[in-house]
Design a protein around this motif. Sequence first.
Motif, PDB file in Angstrom:
ATOM      1  N   ARG A 196       0.816  -1.218   0.000  1.00 49.51           N
ATOM      2  CA  ARG A 196       0.000   0.000   0.000  1.00 49.51           C
ATOM      3  C   ARG A 196       0.855   1.276   0.000  1.00 49.51           C
ATOM      4  O   ARG A 196       0.553   2.245  -0.697  1.00 49.51           O
ATOM      5  CB  ARG A 196      -0.961  -0.010   1.184  1.00 49.51           C
ATOM      6  CG  ARG A 196      -2.078  -1.045   1.030  1.00 49.51           C
ATOM      7  CD  ARG A 196      -2.946  -0.745  -0.183  1.00 49.51           C
ATOM      8  NE  ARG A 196      -3.842  -1.828  -0.517  1.00 49.51           N
ATOM      9  CZ  ARG A 196      -5.007  -2.032   0.061  1.00 49.51           C
ATOM     10  NH1 ARG A 196      -5.418  -1.225   1.014  1.00 49.51           N
ATOM     11  NH2 ARG A 196      -5.767  -3.041  -0.322  1.00 49.51           N
ATOM     12  N   GLN A 197       1.895   1.288   0.816  1.00 47.80           N
ATOM     13  CA  GLN A 197       2.728   2.484   0.856  1.00 47.80           C
ATOM     14  C   GLN A 197       3.438   2.700  -0.479  1.00 47.80           C
ATOM     15  O   GLN A 197       3.538   3.831  -0.977  1.00 47.80           O
ATOM     16  CB  GLN A 197       3.767   2.381   1.979  1.00 47.80           C
ATOM     17  CG  GLN A 197       4.619   3.646   2.142  1.00 47.80           C
ATOM     18  CD  GLN A 197       3.790   4.877   2.451  1.00 47.80           C
ATOM     19  OE1 GLN A 197       3.091   4.926   3.465  1.00 47.80           O
ATOM     20  NE2 GLN A 197       3.843   5.893   1.583  1.00 47.80           N
ATOM     21  N   ASP A 201       3.131   5.846  -3.024  1.00 51.20           N
ATOM     22  CA  ASP A 201       4.308   6.574  -3.499  1.00 51.20           C
ATOM     23  C   ASP A 201       4.352   6.601  -5.024  1.00 51.20           C
ATOM     24  O   ASP A 201       4.687   7.631  -5.624  1.00 51.20           O
ATOM     25  CB  ASP A 201       5.587   5.926  -2.952  1.00 51.20           C
ATOM     26  CG  ASP A 201       5.750   6.105  -1.455  1.00 51.20           C
ATOM     27  OD1 ASP A 201       5.118   7.027  -0.908  1.00 51.20           O
ATOM     28  OD2 ASP A 201       6.497   5.323  -0.842  1.00 51.20           O
ATOM     29  N   ARG A 207      -0.988   8.008   1.595  1.00 48.50           N
ATOM     30  CA  ARG A 207      -1.419   6.626   1.828  1.00 48.50           C
ATOM     31  C   ARG A 207      -2.767   6.550   2.540  1.00 48.50           C
ATOM     32  O   ARG A 207      -3.633   5.754   2.166  1.00 48.50           O
ATOM     33  CB  ARG A 207      -0.356   5.880   2.639  1.00 48.50           C
ATOM     34  CG  ARG A 207      -0.780   4.460   2.998  1.00 48.50           C
ATOM     35  CD  ARG A 207       0.258   3.750   3.832  1.00 48.50           C
ATOM     36  NE  ARG A 207      -0.216   2.434   4.253  1.00 48.50           N
ATOM     37  CZ  ARG A 207       0.506   1.588   4.959  1.00 48.50           C
ATOM     38  NH1 ARG A 207       1.742   1.906   5.330  1.00 48.50           N
ATOM     39  NH2 ARG A 207       0.005   0.417   5.300  1.00 48.50           N
TER      40      ARG A 207
END
Length: 237
Positions: A196-197, A201, A207
Amino acid sequence: YNHLQMYVVLTTKGEKMDLKLLENAPLFKDVAPDEIDAMLQCLDTEEKEYEKGEIIFHAGDVIHFIGLVLTGRVQIESDDLWGNRSVLESVEPGFAFAESYACLPGEPLMVSAIAAEPSRILFLDTGRVLTTCPSACSHHSRLIQNLLYISSQKNLNLSRRIFHTSSKSIRGRLLSYLSFQATKNGCRDFYIPFNRQQLADYLSIDRSAMSAELSKMRKEGILDTDKNHFILKTDLM
């Protein structure tokens, strides 16, 4: 170069590399398996292992080595002075990275290459790659052609990221990226190469805001998701 020269350690300890790892690599496309070993000798390659999170190339480095992922995964990242991070690319086994900078003498890296998981990297000296050997072997010429193809593909991927991040809305960016992944996989049920992060990015979004938007899309029946697994359910893409 000094950073790499100082820290590169041959992990094969004199043993022959498992050439099966390279047979399907785009850099060695159309090179006969029995010629790969001779090519590696010609190119004077070196190999190193990296732990997860270890930096392979730093932004600002001047390099003349092309990296080829043998195992694991390498992430190409860009960080600004305020600590904002953008994920530009995720490099899987068999694929090369840093080739554009390695082919431009004296050009400092604008990005960093980081091991996203424990990885083994094969390094190829660009001078050896771009300079045809005295025997003018056909497989060397093929390698140069493959390098040009890889560079062109990287330019396309960068253009694709610009397209995915062109929407002003978080949903628009998510739908653009997920729609592409579904088309690429030929199926609405697929996995993406980011957590997810990393996805946030890559799409240049917050996020928490992205997670909230994914939750809304799940409630609206647009998709189901679990970590990096997505199932697109409707035509609202």
